[in-house]
Design an enzyme around this catalytic site. Sequence first.
Site, PDB file in Angstrom:
ATOM      1  CE1 TYR A 101      -4.400  -1.086  -0.166  1.00  0.00           C
ATOM      2  CE2 TYR A 101      -3.345  -3.005   0.824  1.00  0.00           C
ATOM      3  CZ  TYR A 101      -4.418  -2.429   0.159  1.00  0.00           C
ATOM      4  OH  TYR A 101      -5.502  -3.202  -0.172  1.00  0.00           O
ATOM      5  CD  GLU A 143      -6.820  -5.912   0.878  1.00  0.00           C
ATOM      6  OE1 GLU A 143      -5.588  -5.897   1.109  1.00  0.00           O
ATOM      7  OE2 GLU A 143      -7.368  -5.138   0.058  1.00  0.00           O
TER       8      GLU A 143
END
Length: 409
Positions: A101, A143
């Site tokens: 990310y 997630e």
Amino acid sequence: MSGSTAVLTQKTIDTVKATVPLLEMKGTEITSHFYSLLFSRCPQLLNIFNQTNQKKGRQPEALANSVIAAAKNIDQLGNILPVVKQIAHKHRSLGVKPEHYPIVGENLLAAMKEVLGDSATDDVLSAWEEAYNTIAEVFISVESEMYEESEQQYGGWAGFRPFHVKKKVEESDVITSFYLTPADGGALPDFEPGQYVTIKADVPGEKWLHLRQYSLSAAPGLDYFRISVNRETASGPFPDGVVSTYFHNELHEGDTIELTAPAGEFTLNHSERPVVLLSGGVGLTPLMSMFQVLVRNQNRPVTFIQTAQHVGRHAFHEYTKKSAEQLKFVNYFAAHDKVEGWAVTDSYVQKQGLIDADWLRPRVPGREAEYYFCGPLPFLKAMKRILLTELQIPEEQIHFEFFGPASDI
């Protein structure tokens, strides 16, 4: 998720929302440049991303739509939770991890700065950095739960697991099914009909690994997984599909491939309503899993409507036809772009050409049913329009799946 905006200042919210017109004009340009930066700086990520979707512009367009949606809803991120969950399933299936990310965020902001030029002020970039980090935290949290659930369920696993090709069956001129069993001889997890797995393909002559997501086309609870792969042929400037060609030509019974555990949000719900399944081409694969479960459970009336270009492209016809002949609660109809060969005398092939409301209306249960459809984008657009505007089906009873990055239908 709705509470995650608490860390965002009102100034950040206002600044991000003010960028919406700019993003609507230049969103795809930004995301295309983002992917160029990302892959030049971190080429190893080419092992994760679908390069065909990059070349066709699907992935940049899908990301641009997501960025715009995030900007519009930055003060109420709960509005995009269904999209977050859908994307998170794909990320979990592909093996996207928290450490990815910051890399994505850095390159997305760099792309914004370079494409927007003077419009990308320090305030704008600072606001988007804060907003991105907040949204990333939500994805990482969602997630993380998915990874844990996938690994801890009975028969579950983390990452990629080797499977043997137990059987290979041609279903049509372009669709071949692969029956897959765990190489370790262990158990298979249960899954929801409609879900998919990610396959890792190490294609000879290709520099990077290729990951592809394929719907499971058989019911859960068996001693194998089945995927049914459509051979992607050359179209315009785009060559034959790298992975589908490899599967059809090079992957044989006894070979081994690796895949991740089942994922996906497009699943058969547990209401008692009748079910209508509408498929376009290879879009029948997740619906076939749903159909097998409905046939096995015998607890909900089901109507399966399959469309194909012609007899050579129509998979699973005999199986569906036999089910309709043997079971009173099953109805089956088919439509071909061109009716020829055995379809001329087959009573289940009832239309030549595209499905329209007048043909569909007498063959479905109307507003009392749940509708599931899957296929190419033009098919999805047509089905949604017909169901919503002409058959007046409530939107909450309409469910559909994209193959590839989600687009706006």
